[in-house]
Design an enzyme around this catalytic site. Structure first.
Site, PDB file in Angstrom:
ATOM      1  N   GLY A  53      29.709  42.798  50.557  1.00  0.00           N
ATOM      2  CA  GLY A  53      30.048  42.004  49.529  1.00  0.00           C
ATOM      3  C   GLY A  53      32.132  42.019  50.252  1.00  0.00           C
ATOM      4  O   GLY A  53      31.611  41.640  51.675  1.00  0.00           O
ATOM      5  N   GLY A  91      17.870  44.206  40.125  1.00  0.00           N
ATOM      6  CA  GLY A  91      18.581  43.601  38.885  1.00  0.00           C
ATOM      7  C   GLY A  91      19.912  42.172  39.940  1.00  0.00           C
ATOM      8  O   GLY A  91      19.734  42.007  40.717  1.00  0.00           O
ATOM      9  N   GLU A 109      33.727  44.469  50.776  1.00  0.00           N
ATOM     10  CA  GLU A 109      34.475  44.918  51.732  1.00  0.00           C
ATOM     11  C   GLU A 109      32.896  46.197  52.342  1.00  0.00           C
ATOM     12  O   GLU A 109      32.929  47.399  52.790  1.00  0.00           O
ATOM     13  CB  GLU A 109      34.794  46.418  51.562  1.00  0.00           C
ATOM     14  CG  GLU A 109      36.782  45.171  51.262  1.00  0.00           C
ATOM     15  CD  GLU A 109      37.451  46.473  50.919  1.00  0.00           C
ATOM     16  OE1 GLU A 109      37.730  46.866  50.211  1.00  0.00           O
ATOM     17  OE2 GLU A 109      38.489  46.407  51.317  1.00  0.00           O
ATOM     18  N   ASP A 164      38.429  47.848  40.377  1.00  0.00           N
ATOM     19  CA  ASP A 164      38.041  47.269  40.458  1.00  0.00           C
ATOM     20  C   ASP A 164      36.426  46.566  39.822  1.00  0.00           C
ATOM     21  O   ASP A 164      35.716  45.570  40.257  1.00  0.00           O
ATOM     22  CB  ASP A 164      37.258  46.800  42.671  1.00  0.00           C
ATOM     23  CG  ASP A 164      37.065  45.678  42.215  1.00  0.00           C
ATOM     24  OD1 ASP A 164      37.700  44.995  42.645  1.00  0.00           O
ATOM     25  OD2 ASP A 164      36.631  45.667  43.274  1.00  0.00           O
ATOM     26  N   ASP A 208      29.910  49.451  42.673  1.00  0.00           N
ATOM     27  CA  ASP A 208      31.097  49.088  43.690  1.00  0.00           C
ATOM     28  C   ASP A 208      32.419  50.112  43.528  1.00  0.00           C
ATOM     29  O   ASP A 208      33.070  49.773  42.736  1.00  0.00           O
ATOM     30  CB  ASP A 208      30.974  47.965  43.573  1.00  0.00           C
ATOM     31  CG  ASP A 208      31.983  47.306  45.040  1.00  0.00           C
ATOM     32  OD1 ASP A 208      32.751  47.692  45.774  1.00  0.00           O
ATOM     33  OD2 ASP A 208      31.950  46.157  44.322  1.00  0.00           O
ATOM     34  N   PHE A 212      31.226  40.364  38.664  1.00  0.00           N
ATOM     35  CA  PHE A 212      29.737  40.947  40.210  1.00  0.00           C
ATOM     36  C   PHE A 212      29.889  42.541  39.761  1.00  0.00           C
ATOM     37  O   PHE A 212      28.885  42.433  41.221  1.00  0.00           O
ATOM     38  CB  PHE A 212      31.711  40.212  41.536  1.00  0.00           C
ATOM     39  CG  PHE A 212      31.528  39.186  41.000  1.00  0.00           C
ATOM     40  CD1 PHE A 212      30.858  38.302  40.983  1.00  0.00           C
ATOM     41  CD2 PHE A 212      32.959  38.812  40.467  1.00  0.00           C
ATOM     42  CE1 PHE A 212      31.389  36.716  40.584  1.00  0.00           C
ATOM     43  CE2 PHE A 212      33.628  37.569  40.452  1.00  0.00           C
ATOM     44  CZ  PHE A 212      32.524  36.594  40.696  1.00  0.00           C
TER      45      PHE A 212
HETATM   46  N1  LIG Z   1      22.690  49.932  43.820  1.00  0.00           N
HETATM   47  C1  LIG Z   1      22.125  48.951  44.538  1.00  0.00           C
HETATM   48  N2  LIG Z   1      21.344  48.263  43.962  1.00  0.00           N
HETATM   49  C2  LIG Z   1      20.682  46.667  43.745  1.00  0.00           C
HETATM   50  N3  LIG Z   1      21.915  45.786  45.120  1.00  0.00           N
HETATM   51  C3  LIG Z   1      23.136  46.726  45.392  1.00  0.00           C
HETATM   52  C4  LIG Z   1      23.496  47.838  45.419  1.00  0.00           C
HETATM   53  N4  LIG Z   1      24.008  48.474  45.272  1.00  0.00           N
HETATM   54  C5  LIG Z   1      25.090  46.800  45.765  1.00  0.00           C
HETATM   55  N5  LIG Z   1      24.317  45.987  45.595  1.00  0.00           N
HETATM   56  C6  LIG Z   1      24.470  44.709  46.487  1.00  0.00           C
HETATM   57  O1  LIG Z   1      25.425  44.854  47.249  1.00  0.00           O
HETATM   58  C7  LIG Z   1      26.394  43.886  46.959  1.00  0.00           C
HETATM   59  C8  LIG Z   1      27.854  44.453  47.160  1.00  0.00           C
HETATM   60  O2  LIG Z   1      28.009  45.694  47.129  1.00  0.00           O
HETATM   61  P1  LIG Z   1      29.661  46.210  46.237  1.00  0.00           P
HETATM   62  O3  LIG Z   1      29.513  48.173  45.483  1.00  0.00           O
HETATM   63  O4  LIG Z   1      29.922  45.523  45.246  1.00  0.00           O
HETATM   64  O5  LIG Z   1      30.277  46.145  47.410  1.00  0.00           O
HETATM   65  P2  LIG Z   1      31.687  45.637  47.349  1.00  0.00           P
HETATM   66  O6  LIG Z   1      32.660  46.380  47.348  1.00  0.00           O
HETATM   67  O7  LIG Z   1      31.322  45.240  48.772  1.00  0.00           O
HETATM   68  O8  LIG Z   1      31.555  44.113  46.649  1.00  0.00           O
HETATM   69  C9  LIG Z   1      26.758  43.543  45.390  1.00  0.00           C
HETATM   70  O9  LIG Z   1      27.364  42.718  44.708  1.00  0.00           O
HETATM   71  C10 LIG Z   1      24.889  43.858  44.939  1.00  0.00           C
HETATM   72  O10 LIG Z   1      24.384  42.688  45.287  1.00  0.00           O
HETATM   73 MG   LIG Z   2      31.263  44.420  44.659  1.00  0.00          MG
END
Ligand SMILES: Nc1ncnc2c1ncn2[C@@H]1O[C@H](COP(=O)(O)OP(=O)(O)O)[C@@H](O)[C@H]1O
Ligand SMILES: [Mg+2]
Length: 292
Positions: free
Chosen positions: A102, A188, A104, A222, A239, A226
């Site tokens: 992602g 998903g 961050e 946020d 997130d 996405f």
């Molecule tokens: N609990 C989860 N289960 C499956 N995929 C996840 C999960 N948490 C995050 N991801 C994957 O990791 C990516 C980045 O996580 P996220 O929490 O959105 O952090 P960022 O701040 O970097 O966007 C998400 O877009 C998703 O594809």
């Molecule tokens: Mg994210």
């Protein structure tokens, strides 16, 4: 660094000891002197130096020649220390592939009692000024190295998730170590990569979840297409590190932006025409109800 799991298996207990000695030394030093690494790890200077040499070859530490020889760990080593701790505490049995990178974070699949992801936070290195300006949980801090910025963000996200789960539809938070947050794996895709068969229902559910979080005193801050995962049976909001309390000075503005992002997305993609004010009324109406 190559693969996280491969590197993890390559390291000896002594390597981890040296890495964690540098980590703790970094509380007081930007570059940790060899003598301190030796002292904290309990290894002889020669032994410590030998390990430090191997760890630099693996690109897990960097060194700098000041008036002394100093060492630093980087995010890769920090990931390994967090992973080792989660394994030791029995939350994680094995780690798999990277599933997301992602803005961050770096996210890996893992296996514990249930299928997990481990989200390794990456705040601080490039955007710490930005982080400091916008995140109220950082404002009290002195000049913090990236290491602590990432750990603080992860802890904040973990606490927010603990406060919301299970009332709000989010992945179950499992454990925290440093900048690493283990949580339930959601199989998903993000909302933007799915063609919904019933978008109206999905929009209603998302607004209801936002409202429920608000009722528990939390604004995501946020939210977008996405950060909503569409699982087989339901939607999960992910997130949360930038979430603010509902009584934060900017909370209503941030809530408006969150809801606006969602409403605009459903209009753009599905031509569902719901005004922002009406959506907000639904969200905060629910909030007040829940707060009574
Ligand atoms: N609990 C989860 N289960 C499956 N995929 C996840 C999960 N948490 C995050 N991801 C994957 O990791 C990516 C980045 O996580 P996220 O929490 O959105 O952090 P960022 O701040 O970097 O966007 C998400 O877009 C998703 O594809
Ligand atoms: Mg994210």
């Amino acid at each position: 660094m190559e693969n996280l799991a491969q590197t993890f298996l390559k390291l000896s207990p002594e390597d981890f000891l040296v890495l964690s000695s540098i980590e703790s030394g970094m509380r007081g030093h930007e570059w940790v002197p060899l003598e301190l690494v030796a002292k904290v790890s309990g290894l002889s200077s020669r032994r410590a130096e030998y390990r430090l040499h191997l760890l630099s070859e693996l690109h897990l530490i960097s060194s700098e020649n000041l008036h002394y020889h100093g060492y630093q760990i980087d995010f890769d080593a920090y990931d390994l220390l967090a992973l080792a701790d989660l394994v030791k505490r029995d939350y994680v049995a094995s780690i798999g592939d990277k599933v997301g990178v992602g803005k961050e974070s770096v996210v890996y699949e893992a296996l514990g009692e249930i299928p997990l992801v481990i989200k390794f936070h990456r705040q601080g290195r490039t955007s710490f000024k930005h982080v400091r300006r916008h995140r109220d949980h950082l404002t009290d801090l002195p000049r913090v190295p990236w290491l602590y910025a990432a750990a603080i963000a992860a802890r904040h996200e973990f606490r927010v998730m603990q406060r919301l789960y299970p009332q709000v539809s989010i992945p179950r938070p499992i454990a925290l170590s440093r900048h690493a947050l283990a949580m339930e794996l959601i199989s998903g895709l993000p909302l933007n990569r799915v063609e919904l068969s019933n978008p109206q229902e999905a929009l209603d559910i998302i607004l209801e979840e936002i409202g429920r979080a608000y009722g528990l005193g939390i604004v995501h801050a946020d939210l977008s297409e996405f950060n909503v995962l569409v699982a087989e049976e339901n939607l999960k909001i992910i997130d949360w590190p930038q979430a603010v309390n509902a009584d934060h000075a900017a909370a209503s503005e941030l809530l408006r932006r969150d809801v606006g992002n969602i409403v605009r997305y459903f209009f753009r993609r599905y031509k569902i025409d719901l005004s922002l004010d009406e959506a907000l009324a639904r969200v905060s109406g629910r909030g007040q109800e829940a707060m009574v």
